[in-house]
Design a protein around this motif. Structure first.
Motif, short mmCIF file in Angstrom:
data_model
loop_
_atom_site.label_atom_id
_atom_site.label_comp_id
_atom_site.label_asym_id
_atom_site.label_seq_id
_atom_site.Cartn_x
_atom_site.Cartn_y
_atom_site.Cartn_z
N ARG A 63 0.88 -1.18 0.13
CA ARG A 63 -0.05 -0.15 0.03
C ARG A 63 1.04 1.35 -0.13
O ARG A 63 2.12 1.06 0.33
N PRO A 64 0.35 2.32 -0.41
CA PRO A 64 -0.87 2.73 -0.94
C PRO A 64 -0.91 2.06 -2.54
O PRO A 64 -0.02 1.85 -3.26
N VAL A 65 -2.25 2.07 -2.96
CA VAL A 65 -2.53 1.85 -4.33
C VAL A 65 -2.32 3.25 -5.22
O VAL A 65 -3.30 4.13 -4.76
N ARG A 66 -1.63 3.29 -5.97
CA ARG A 66 -1.62 4.75 -6.69
C ARG A 66 -2.46 4.55 -7.88
O ARG A 66 -2.84 3.43 -8.17
N ILE A 67 -3.25 5.72 -8.04
CA ILE A 67 -4.35 5.74 -8.94
C ILE A 67 -4.02 6.64 -10.04
O ILE A 67 -3.11 7.63 -10.04
N THR A 68 -4.63 6.41 -11.24
CA THR A 68 -4.80 7.56 -12.43
C THR A 68 -6.16 7.81 -12.81
O THR A 68 -7.13 7.05 -12.31
N THR A 69 -6.44 8.36 -13.93
CA THR A 69 -7.94 8.41 -14.35
C THR A 69 -7.61 7.87 -16.08
O THR A 69 -6.92 8.11 -16.55
N PRO A 70 -8.96 7.74 -16.61
CA PRO A 70 -8.97 7.14 -17.99
C PRO A 70 -8.28 8.11 -19.18
O PRO A 70 -7.87 7.62 -20.09
N GLU A 71 -8.50 9.37 -18.82
CA GLU A 71 -7.99 10.48 -19.92
C GLU A 71 -6.43 10.77 -19.71
O GLU A 71 -5.93 11.59 -20.86
N VAL A 72 -5.72 10.28 -18.79
CA VAL A 72 -4.52 10.55 -18.75
C VAL A 72 -3.51 10.04 -19.87
O VAL A 72 -3.96 8.89 -20.15
N ASP A 73 -2.60 10.75 -20.37
CA ASP A 73 -1.89 10.29 -21.31
C ASP A 73 -0.69 9.12 -20.52
O ASP A 73 -0.24 9.50 -19.60
N ILE A 74 -0.53 8.15 -21.33
CA ILE A 74 0.50 7.17 -20.64
C ILE A 74 1.87 7.73 -20.55
O ILE A 74 2.67 7.00 -19.90
N LYS A 75 2.21 8.72 -21.09
CA LYS A 75 3.47 9.32 -20.87
C LYS A 75 3.62 9.73 -19.14
O LYS A 75 4.33 9.57 -18.57
N GLU A 76 2.30 10.45 -18.80
CA GLU A 76 2.40 10.71 -17.32
C GLU A 76 2.34 9.41 -16.41
O GLU A 76 2.78 9.54 -15.38
N VAL A 77 1.51 8.23 -16.97
CA VAL A 77 1.63 7.04 -16.34
C VAL A 77 2.84 6.48 -16.06
O VAL A 77 3.30 5.98 -15.07
N ALA A 78 3.67 6.59 -17.17
CA ALA A 78 5.16 5.99 -17.20
C ALA A 78 5.84 6.61 -16.24
O ALA A 78 6.74 6.08 -15.58
N GLU A 79 5.76 7.98 -16.30
CA GLU A 79 6.43 8.78 -15.36
C GLU A 79 6.31 8.67 -13.92
O GLU A 79 6.98 8.33 -12.93
N LEU A 80 4.80 8.52 -13.62
CA LEU A 80 4.51 8.19 -12.15
C LEU A 80 4.99 6.77 -11.79
O LEU A 80 5.41 6.84 -10.59
N MET A 81 5.07 5.87 -12.61
CA MET A 81 5.45 4.57 -12.19
C MET A 81 7.17 4.73 -12.13
O MET A 81 7.50 3.92 -11.13
N ARG A 82 7.85 5.37 -12.87
CA ARG A 82 9.13 5.47 -12.45
C ARG A 82 9.64 6.32 -11.48
O ARG A 82 10.18 5.66 -10.49
N ASP A 83 8.75 7.34 -11.11
CA ASP A 83 9.04 8.01 -9.97
C ASP A 83 8.77 7.37 -8.67
O ASP A 83 9.46 7.74 -7.48
N HIS A 84 7.78 6.51 -8.43
CA HIS A 84 7.48 5.61 -7.47
C HIS A 84 7.83 4.13 -7.33
O HIS A 84 7.63 3.54 -6.51
N ASN A 85 8.81 3.96 -8.45
CA ASN A 85 9.07 2.56 -8.67
C ASN A 85 7.90 1.44 -8.45
O ASN A 85 8.01 0.62 -7.58
#
Length: 203
Positions: free
Chosen positions: A96-118
């Motif tokens: 935990r916690p579960v990181r969240i995103t929303t449907p309209e977010v560009d996958i570039k931002e998702v990739a950055e979030l995954m990278r930043d939080h490992n």
């Protein structure tokens, strides 16, 4: 050689220059398989096996994501500790916690979030409800097509830049006003002074 407008962090591709145009809703998995926080690890493991999942979201009674159980969590926190899976609650081993995103977010931002939080997975929320899950594998699957698209955009931008590029020269007479200038600039094959650039280009 990897293009300068993208890089790899773990197995997540991060595109540096611009959005990809691909949104979370385009690649997420839905519906989401879940277990309740008071369910046993055995129940979680069986559901993961039945659905060929490497992880499963843990929710509270209202359906809100509160954690995630991965194969690694089960191995390290249950098996390695000689615990009995049916006697261990999901909440005891979940990450935990579960990181969240929303449907309209560009996958570039998702990739950055995954990278930043490992991390490798994000829950997708829409109007307070979990509607999907997106993982680094989902991004990796479409990476080749995205790289080709970005590469093509880069080539087009470079060609446009080269066709409209202004080249500075030293000194001379302006082709437009015929006045001497120390900062002539080439515009469409003509050398013009700074004062004449706007007038010349508007014609």
């Amino acid at each position: 050689m990897r293009e300068k407008n993208e890089n790899m962090i773990g197995d997540v591709t991060v595109f540096n220059d611009a959005k990809t145009g691909v949104q979370v809703k385009d690649i997420m998995s839905s519906p989401v398989k879940t277990v309740l926080e008071h369910d046993s690890v055995e129940q979680a493991a069986k559901k993961m096996i039945a659905n060929d999942l490497g992880s499963i979201i843990v929710t509270d009674a209202q359906g809100n994501p509160v954690g995630i159980i991965t194969e690694r969590d089960i191995v390290h926190r249950v098996v390695a500790e000689n615990l009995v899976p049916r006697k261990v609650k999901a909440e005891a081993v979940m990450s935990r916690p579960v990181r969240i995103t929303t449907p309209e977010v560009d996958i570039k931002e998702v990739a950055e979030l995954m990278r930043d939080h490992n991390i490798r997975r994000l829950a997708v929320m829409d109007e307070g409800k979990m509607i999907g899950i997106v993982s680094s594998k989902d991004i990796v699957k479409i990476t080749p097509a995205l790289l080709e698209l970005i590469s093509e955009k880069t080539r087009i931008t470079h060609q446009q830049l080269m066709s409209s590029r202004r080249i500075f020269t030293s000194t001379g007479y302006c082709d437009h006003c015929r006045q001497w200038s120390d900062t002539l600039m080439e515009v469409s094959g003509n050398f013009v002074c700074e004062e004449c650039q706007v007038d010349f280009e508007s014609k």
